[in-house]
Design an enzyme around this catalytic site. Structure first.
Site, PDB file in Angstrom:
ATOM      1  N   TYR A 275       2.383 -12.055  -7.512  1.00 55.87           N
ATOM      2  CA  TYR A 275       2.827 -10.666  -7.569  1.00 55.87           C
ATOM      3  C   TYR A 275       2.828  -9.958  -6.221  1.00 55.87           C
ATOM      4  O   TYR A 275       3.730  -9.208  -5.910  1.00 55.87           O
ATOM      5  CB  TYR A 275       1.925  -9.893  -8.538  1.00 55.87           C
TER       6      TYR A 275
ATOM      7  N   GLY B 232       0.827  -1.202   0.000  1.00 55.90           N
ATOM      8  CA  GLY B 232       0.000   0.000   0.000  1.00 55.90           C
ATOM      9  C   GLY B 232       0.853   1.239   0.000  1.00 55.90           C
ATOM     10  O   GLY B 232       1.706   1.401   0.877  1.00 55.90           O
TER      11      GLY B 232
END
Length: 500
Positions: free
Chosen positions: A280, A51
């Site tokens: 990923y 994030g």
């Protein structure tokens, strides 16, 4: 492996192709005598990839909770004075990418709530799919103590955790007397919440961690010399010197305070861990369900070479997430591995928008070819995934401009054909290139000489988990929990006034 058909789709216009982005990273620490704010800072630094929109840390000294959060990267939000001001022995940290609620300061986390009897700071990794239903339980009690107009599923959970409606008091049936109003409220609310949630939260005295019954997002418990750590990934434990103990189990609520670590099960586990974490999302130095992510990605590359061989001179990765699979492809194929692309390490989220001239340069902001390595070579280019296809189209064109004789694209995941509702900000199905084009058409669209995706079976096998314990919905459209149309999208609470 496919090659482009005649009359391909090279002129198709596809929207800008950002990488798939995860909801958040969470970190919690209970450690008397330690500088918990700095431990949380370094833990969040290790989780920055999860994030990059905002970051925050909340700290309790046993009697009050202080919160510092801002928009930006962890290193932009915190400096020495900010961390020094956060004194206590419990901390909760969070770095956010928004999946419910806009990317604004009001939705930055940890979310803070207070009542006359308790305070709460909460960080959430995931995405709920019944947020409106949960918000309705608040009735007129949704307004936060500070009057902040938050519109996130996290804020709804925080409001419910401190609501007298959910837990009027501590559990009378708890013989140890350990249970608190927050704990009882969480135990009552969590079975009602549907979707993905790995939570780290605290009141003034106790650190809590909880994971949804499916265990969509990772969450682990670690041990410090004088305390305990909870984090999204094992890599965050490593950076603060904590020893991995175990994963927080799906459907488990953990409570950590001066009496030690307690666990209670609030729902029967139905494991469906996210397969895309291996592709990923997670760091390569993280371990999930006993399997190292790097080792998984290398194994995927080997399987990719077996499933889609290529007659080529050099295997190059799209850095950094394509590198382990490229190593595996080179090992299995016998084709030499090389670095044909250089990644600018300073390109990430930026507050400065590029000019139109620079924007048209597109991928060259992030990647630049090594011409002396590429020129005249037949290349196998290994990438982790293809979402919209724009990045790969620009990459293939750039490699041809640099003199590549052939460009064979190999993808270390199956076609991403379906959106995710459990914490990854994938595009809608209409925007996903594999949602409406065949592999041969995608090959033509991106201008490659050939294109090969690893099979879903191959990726699953590399994870060493059975398909029954994985969420593979973005690849096969089989969602572990059905999602109603009204609960889809980032802005489901906008205008309702219940999440504020």
């Amino acid at each position: 492996m496919v090659t482009p058909p005649d009359g391909g789709l090279a002129d198709e216009v596809v929207p800008e192709d950002p990488p798939p982005r995860e909801a958040c990273g969470v970190f919690g620490v209970w450690a008397p005598g330690e500088d918990v704010a700095k431990l949380a800072y370094y833990g969040l630094y290790a989780l920055q990839h999860r994030g990059q929109e905002s970051a925050g840390i909340a700290v309790s000294d046993g009697s009050r909770i202080m919160v510092h959060k801002e928009m930006g990267l962890v290193a932009q939000v915190f400096d020495e004075p900010a961390l020094t001001a956060l004194r206590g022995h419990i901390a909760v940290g969070h770095c956010r990418y928004s999946t419910t609620g806009a990317s604004v300061w009001a939705n930055a986390q940890p979310t803070f709530r207070s009542t006359p009897t308790t305070s709460l700071a909460l960080g959430h990794n995931g995405n709920l799919i019944n947020t409106r239903e949960l918000a309705a339980l608040l009735g007129g009690a949704g307004q936060g103590s500070a009057g902040i107009a938050a519109t996130s599923d996290t804020d709804v959970l925080a409001a419910l955790f401190v609501s007298d409606r959910m837990a009027p008091g501590a559990s009378a049936g708890d013989p140890a007397g350990d249970s608190t109003g927050v704990e009882d409220a969480a135990a009552a609310v969590l079975p009602l919440a549907k979707g993905a949630y790995s939570l780290v939260f605290m009141d003034e005295q106790t650190l809590y961690a909880a994971r949804d019954p499916q265990g969509f997002r990772p969450l682990v418990l670690g041990r410090l010399k004088g305390g305990w750590v909870v984090a999204s990934e094992t890599a965050a434990l490593d950076i603060v010197g904590a020893t991995f103990v175990r994963e927080i189990a799906p459907g488990e609520l953990v409570c950590i305070n001066g009496r030690g670590v307690r666990s209670r099960t609030f729902a029967a586990p139905q494991p469906s861990g996210c397969l895309f974490e291996y592709v990923y999302l997670a760091r390569p130095d993280t371990t999930i369900s006993g399997r190292g992510v790097h080792a998984t990605r290398v194994a995927v590359g080997r399987r990719l070479a077996a499933e889609h061989p290529a007659d080529a001179d050099l295997v190059i990765p799209v850095p950094e997430s394509g590198t382990p699979a490229a190593i595996g492809f080179a090992e299995a194929s016998g084709i030499p591995f090389g670095q044909g692309l250089v990644k600018n390490p300073y390109v990430g989220r930026t507050f400065i928008q590029p000019s139109q001239t620079i924007r048209e340069r597109g991928i060259k902001l992030k990647l630049n070819p090594l011409r002396d390595v590429i020129a005249g070579r037949r290349l196998v280019v290994v990438d982790d995934s293809i979402v919209r296809g724009t990045t790969q189209r620009a990459l293939v064109a750039m490699l041809r401009e640099a003199g590549a004789a052939q460009v064979h694209v190999r993808v270390a995941s199956p076609p991403v054909s379906w959106p995710c509702f459990y914490g990854i900000d994938f595009a809608t199905r209409a925007e996903l290139i594999a949602g409406h084009l065949s592999p041969a058409e995608i090959c033509a669209s991106i201008g490659a000489d050939s294109l090969g995706y690893v099979s879903l079976e191959g990726l699953t096998e590399a994870s060493r988990l059975p398909a029954s314990r994985l969420c593979r919905a973005c690849f096969d459209g089989q969602y572990p929990i059905p999602v109603a149309e009204g609960d889809r999208g980032k802005h489901v609470l906008d205008g309702l006034g219940v999440g504020s």
